[in-house]
Every structure is written in C-alpha cells, then in structure tokens.
Design a protein around this motif. Structure first.
Motif, PDB file in Angstrom:
ATOM      1  N   SER A 136       0.827  -1.208   0.000  1.00  0.00           N
ATOM      2  CA  SER A 136       0.000   0.000   0.000  1.00  0.00           C
ATOM      3  C   SER A 136       0.865   1.264   0.000  1.00  0.00           C
ATOM      4  O   SER A 136       0.598   2.210  -0.741  1.00  0.00           O
ATOM      5  N   ARG A 137       1.904   1.283   0.822  1.00  0.00           N
ATOM      6  CA  ARG A 137       2.789   2.450   0.881  1.00  0.00           C
ATOM      7  C   ARG A 137       3.426   2.713  -0.480  1.00  0.00           C
ATOM      8  O   ARG A 137       3.565   3.854  -0.903  1.00  0.00           O
ATOM      9  N   MET A 138       3.838   1.640  -1.150  1.00  0.00           N
ATOM     10  CA  MET A 138       4.479   1.804  -2.454  1.00  0.00           C
ATOM     11  C   MET A 138       3.465   2.199  -3.521  1.00  0.00           C
ATOM     12  O   MET A 138       3.713   3.099  -4.325  1.00  0.00           O
ATOM     13  N   ALA A 139       2.321   1.531  -3.538  1.00  0.00           N
ATOM     14  CA  ALA A 139       1.305   1.784  -4.564  1.00  0.00           C
ATOM     15  C   ALA A 139       0.743   3.196  -4.482  1.00  0.00           C
ATOM     16  O   ALA A 139       0.281   3.737  -5.488  1.00  0.00           O
ATOM     17  N   ASN A 140       0.799   3.810  -3.312  1.00  0.00           N
ATOM     18  CA  ASN A 140       0.260   5.159  -3.147  1.00  0.00           C
ATOM     19  C   ASN A 140       1.234   6.262  -3.554  1.00  0.00           C
ATOM     20  O   ASN A 140       0.932   7.440  -3.377  1.00  0.00           O
ATOM     21  N   HIS A 141       2.370   5.902  -4.113  1.00  0.00           N
ATOM     22  CA  HIS A 141       3.316   6.922  -4.592  1.00  0.00           C
ATOM     23  C   HIS A 141       2.635   7.706  -5.707  1.00  0.00           C
ATOM     24  O   HIS A 141       2.032   7.142  -6.621  1.00  0.00           O
ATOM     25  N   GLU A 142       2.736   9.014  -5.647  1.00  0.00           N
ATOM     26  CA  GLU A 142       2.010   9.894  -6.568  1.00  0.00           C
ATOM     27  C   GLU A 142       2.380   9.695  -8.038  1.00  0.00           C
ATOM     28  O   GLU A 142       1.579  10.000  -8.927  1.00  0.00           O
ATOM     29  N   ASP A 143       3.556   9.165  -8.332  1.00  0.00           N
ATOM     30  CA  ASP A 143       3.982   9.016  -9.728  1.00  0.00           C
ATOM     31  C   ASP A 143       3.695   7.637 -10.309  1.00  0.00           C
ATOM     32  O   ASP A 143       4.050   7.363 -11.454  1.00  0.00           O
ATOM     33  N   LEU A 144       3.018   6.777  -9.545  1.00  0.00           N
ATOM     34  CA  LEU A 144       2.710   5.438 -10.046  1.00  0.00           C
ATOM     35  C   LEU A 144       1.252   5.311 -10.437  1.00  0.00           C
ATOM     36  O   LEU A 144       0.368   5.789  -9.737  1.00  0.00           O
ATOM     37  N   GLN A 145       1.025   4.629 -11.572  1.00  0.00           N
ATOM     38  CA  GLN A 145      -0.339   4.240 -11.930  1.00  0.00           C
ATOM     39  C   GLN A 145      -0.745   3.029 -11.106  1.00  0.00           C
ATOM     40  O   GLN A 145      -1.845   2.952 -10.600  1.00  0.00           O
ATOM     41  N   ARG A 146       0.188   2.073 -11.040  1.00  0.00           N
ATOM     42  CA  ARG A 146      -0.098   0.865 -10.251  1.00  0.00           C
ATOM     43  C   ARG A 146       1.200   0.108  -9.971  1.00  0.00           C
ATOM     44  O   ARG A 146       2.188   0.247 -10.684  1.00  0.00           O
ATOM     45  N   LEU A 147       1.136  -0.703  -8.954  1.00  0.00           N
ATOM     46  CA  LEU A 147       2.213  -1.625  -8.617  1.00  0.00           C
ATOM     47  C   LEU A 147       1.809  -2.948  -9.257  1.00  0.00           C
ATOM     48  O   LEU A 147       0.805  -3.541  -8.893  1.00  0.00           O
ATOM     49  N   GLU A 148       2.584  -3.374 -10.246  1.00  0.00           N
ATOM     50  CA  GLU A 148       2.197  -4.535 -11.030  1.00  0.00           C
ATOM     51  C   GLU A 148       2.597  -5.858 -10.394  1.00  0.00           C
ATOM     52  O   GLU A 148       1.873  -6.834 -10.459  1.00  0.00           O
ATOM     53  N   ASP A 149       3.779  -5.899  -9.792  1.00  0.00           N
ATOM     54  CA  ASP A 149       4.283  -7.157  -9.255  1.00  0.00           C
ATOM     55  C   ASP A 149       5.168  -6.871  -8.045  1.00  0.00           C
ATOM     56  O   ASP A 149       5.924  -5.903  -8.052  1.00  0.00           O
ATOM     57  N   MET A 150       5.041  -7.720  -7.026  1.00  0.00           N
ATOM     58  CA  MET A 150       5.911  -7.608  -5.861  1.00  0.00           C
ATOM     59  C   MET A 150       6.357  -9.012  -5.474  1.00  0.00           C
ATOM     60  O   MET A 150       5.540  -9.908  -5.309  1.00  0.00           O
ATOM     61  N   ARG A 151       7.674  -9.174  -5.334  1.00  0.00           N
ATOM     62  CA  ARG A 151       8.243 -10.455  -4.916  1.00  0.00           C
ATOM     63  C   ARG A 151       9.163 -10.210  -3.728  1.00  0.00           C
ATOM     64  O   ARG A 151      10.006  -9.330  -3.767  1.00  0.00           O
ATOM     65  N   ILE A 152       8.962 -11.007  -2.698  1.00  0.00           N
ATOM     66  CA  ILE A 152       9.793 -10.916  -1.503  1.00  0.00           C
ATOM     67  C   ILE A 152      10.417 -12.291  -1.289  1.00  0.00           C
ATOM     68  O   ILE A 152       9.692 -13.285  -1.196  1.00  0.00           O
ATOM     69  N   SER A 153      11.739 -12.325  -1.284  1.00  0.00           N
ATOM     70  CA  SER A 153      12.487 -13.585  -1.205  1.00  0.00           C
ATOM     71  C   SER A 153      12.043 -14.565  -2.290  1.00  0.00           C
ATOM     72  O   SER A 153      11.927 -15.763  -2.056  1.00  0.00           O
ATOM     73  N   GLY A 154      11.744 -14.031  -3.476  1.00  0.00           N
ATOM     74  CA  GLY A 154      11.370 -14.854  -4.622  1.00  0.00           C
ATOM     75  C   GLY A 154       9.911 -15.245  -4.680  1.00  0.00           C
ATOM     76  O   GLY A 154       9.448 -15.779  -5.679  1.00  0.00           O
ATOM     77  N   LYS A 155       9.144 -14.979  -3.645  1.00  0.00           N
ATOM     78  CA  LYS A 155       7.728 -15.351  -3.614  1.00  0.00           C
ATOM     79  C   LYS A 155       6.870 -14.170  -4.063  1.00  0.00           C
ATOM     80  O   LYS A 155       7.041 -13.055  -3.574  1.00  0.00           O
ATOM     81  N   ALA A 156       5.962 -14.431  -4.990  1.00  0.00           N
ATOM     82  CA  ALA A 156       5.083 -13.378  -5.509  1.00  0.00           C
ATOM     83  C   ALA A 156       3.964 -13.085  -4.509  1.00  0.00           C
ATOM     84  O   ALA A 156       3.394 -13.999  -3.912  1.00  0.00           O
ATOM     85  N   TYR A 157       3.686 -11.792  -4.357  1.00  0.00           N
ATOM     86  CA  TYR A 157       2.585 -11.363  -3.492  1.00  0.00           C
ATOM     87  C   TYR A 157       1.638 -10.502  -4.321  1.00  0.00           C
ATOM     88  O   TYR A 157       1.926  -9.345  -4.602  1.00  0.00           O
ATOM     89  N   PRO A 158       0.511 -11.091  -4.728  1.00  0.00           N
ATOM     90  CA  PRO A 158      -0.454 -10.328  -5.528  1.00  0.00           C
ATOM     91  C   PRO A 158      -1.115  -9.238  -4.692  1.00  0.00           C
ATOM     92  O   PRO A 158      -0.993  -9.214  -3.471  1.00  0.00           O
ATOM     93  N   GLU A 159      -1.825  -8.365  -5.390  1.00  0.00           N
ATOM     94  CA  GLU A 159      -2.490  -7.252  -4.706  1.00  0.00           C
ATOM     95  C   GLU A 159      -3.480  -7.760  -3.666  1.00  0.00           C
ATOM     96  O   GLU A 159      -3.567  -7.252  -2.567  1.00  0.00           O
ATOM     97  N   ASP A 160      -4.239  -8.789  -4.029  1.00  0.00           N
ATOM     98  CA  ASP A 160      -5.204  -9.366  -3.102  1.00  0.00           C
ATOM     99  C   ASP A 160      -4.500 -10.440  -2.281  1.00  0.00           C
ATOM    100  O   ASP A 160      -4.256 -11.545  -2.751  1.00  0.00           O
ATOM    101  N   THR A 161      -4.149 -10.110  -1.056  1.00  0.00           N
ATOM    102  CA  THR A 161      -3.424 -11.068  -0.200  1.00  0.00           C
ATOM    103  C   THR A 161      -4.327 -11.669   0.873  1.00  0.00           C
ATOM    104  O   THR A 161      -3.853 -12.119   1.904  1.00  0.00           O
ATOM    105  N   GLU A 162      -5.624 -11.695   0.627  1.00  0.00           N
ATOM    106  CA  GLU A 162      -6.568 -12.222   1.614  1.00  0.00           C
ATOM    107  C   GLU A 162      -6.251 -13.665   1.989  1.00  0.00           C
ATOM    108  O   GLU A 162      -6.305 -14.047   3.139  1.00  0.00           O
ATOM    109  N   ASP A 163      -5.924 -14.514   0.998  1.00  0.00           N
ATOM    110  CA  ASP A 163      -5.688 -15.933   1.257  1.00  0.00           C
ATOM    111  C   ASP A 163      -4.209 -16.258   1.475  1.00  0.00           C
ATOM    112  O   ASP A 163      -3.839 -17.414   1.561  1.00  0.00           O
ATOM    113  N   VAL A 164      -3.374 -15.226   1.552  1.00  0.00           N
ATOM    114  CA  VAL A 164      -1.930 -15.420   1.665  1.00  0.00           C
ATOM    115  C   VAL A 164      -1.470 -14.923   3.036  1.00  0.00           C
ATOM    116  O   VAL A 164      -1.997 -13.950   3.552  1.00  0.00           O
ATOM    117  N   ASP A 165      -0.482 -15.615   3.608  1.00  0.00           N
ATOM    118  CA  ASP A 165       0.108 -15.130   4.857  1.00  0.00           C
ATOM    119  C   ASP A 165       0.673 -13.743   4.591  1.00  0.00           C
ATOM    120  O   ASP A 165       1.530 -13.569   3.725  1.00  0.00           O
TER     121      ASP A 165
END
Length: 194
Positions: A136-165
């Motif tokens: 959320s902090r990254m996606a709210n940057h004023e110069d971004l349209q959207r955050l397309e992909d985020m990977r932490i330690s190689g694991k993808a974290y989609p925008e909807d993380t309801e079912d993800v730790d």
C-alpha cells in the motif's frame, strides 16, 4: 528476570549500548525454554550493531554465573538477514524523472523495514511486518499508476493477499531484516495503455 539479565550485562560491559532479553518457549526443537540476550554494540561504521564472538562468549560466561543452573542462556548478536524485495510498477505517462521515483520507492521499502536506520535508534529483533501495508505504501506513490508485481524472497505477493500469509519476518526471534531492493519501472505506453 529478563530485566536483571539486561542490567547485569550492561553493568559488566558498559561498551554495550543495549541488551534485549528474549525468552523462547519450549517446542519440538527445544526441550525447555531458552533465554537469549541480544547485544547491541556499535561498530566503527555504525551501520550495524555487532559484538565480536570472543566478547559474546565472555558475556555469556559472566551472565551464567548469575543464572540458575536450570536456565539455558545464550548471548547473541542481532541476526541480520538479507531480504530480497523486487517490484515492477507502471509510471504515470507524464513522469519525467524515473531515477527519483525509483529512489523514492527504495526509500519507502527501507524506511518501512528498517526504521531504525532512519531514526538512528536500535533495531527491534523479531519484528513482524505486513506485506499488505508495504504494498500500500508503495502503490500510493504519486507518480505510479499501479504496482504490477511484488516479490519478496522470490515469492510473488499479488495485490489481493486475503488468502496469503501477510507477514514478513526473520527466521529467528533475534533476526533483523535488511532489504535489498530492486525496482523495475515501466512506462504506461509500453503496456498498451494511454
């Protein structure tokens, strides 16, 4: 008590700036609870708080003189763990300075995961962070349209993380995360958008 171990260590080793006592409960790997005293001493570059191994052993021997025989006690440095963070984001079409946006996004990640570096305080070992909040902090940057992909330690974290730790944390109770951030910025036009 935990406070006693901290005070004893600071009294005997005044060069130590902070001692933080953690109690690890018994589990499948530990037959009885264990006390870990995490020691923070400034090094010459003062980026990280580390104590030489020989000094940790000396501190542990000193504390064990005061601890009951039934207590398993260890003195440790904070465990600094590398955390690769990779993001791909789409810029607004009118953004001129990609390098500034990249630097801003890297600063957002570092400030969230390492606030102690910004504040000049001590790290908090074992701290847990929210992926949803970081995203959320990254996606709210004023110069971004959207955050397309985020990977932490190689694991993808989609925008909807309801079912993800939704948590990021180190491997041990005395871990301190140190992010290595890589940002890929895309122009809106290259995505087929206007």
């Amino acid at each position: 008590t935990r406070k006693d171990y901290e005070e004893l260590l600071l009294e005997h080793y005044p060069e130590t700036e902070l001692a933080q006592c953690l109690t690890l409960p018994k589990d499948k790997d530990r037959k009885k609870p264990e006390v870990i005293v995490v020691v923070f001493s400034r090094t010459e570059d003062s980026r990280y708080f580390l104590t030489p191994a020989w000094k940790l052993a000396e501190m542990e021997r000193t504390l064990k003189q005061y601890a009951p025989a039934c207590v398993r006690l260890r003195v440790e440095n904070p465990r600094y763990e590398r955390l690769p963070v990779k993001c791909r984001a789409v810029l607004h079409p009118d953004v001129q300075d990609e390098d500034k946006v990249r630097a801003d996004l890297i600063a957002i990640v570092r400030n969230y995961l390492m606030p102690w570096r910004r504040d000049g305080n001590f790290p908090r070992p074992g701290q847990t962070y929210s992926i949803r909040e970081l995203r959320s902090r990254m996606a709210n940057h004023e110069d971004l349209q959207r955050l397309e992909d985020m990977r932490i330690s190689g694991k993808a974290y989609p925008e909807d993380t309801e079912d993800v730790d939704d948590t990021i944390q180190g491997e041990t109770a005395w871990s301190v995360l140190v992010p290595e951030v890589e940002i890929e910025l895309l122009r809106a036009e290259s995505n087929g958008q206007s």
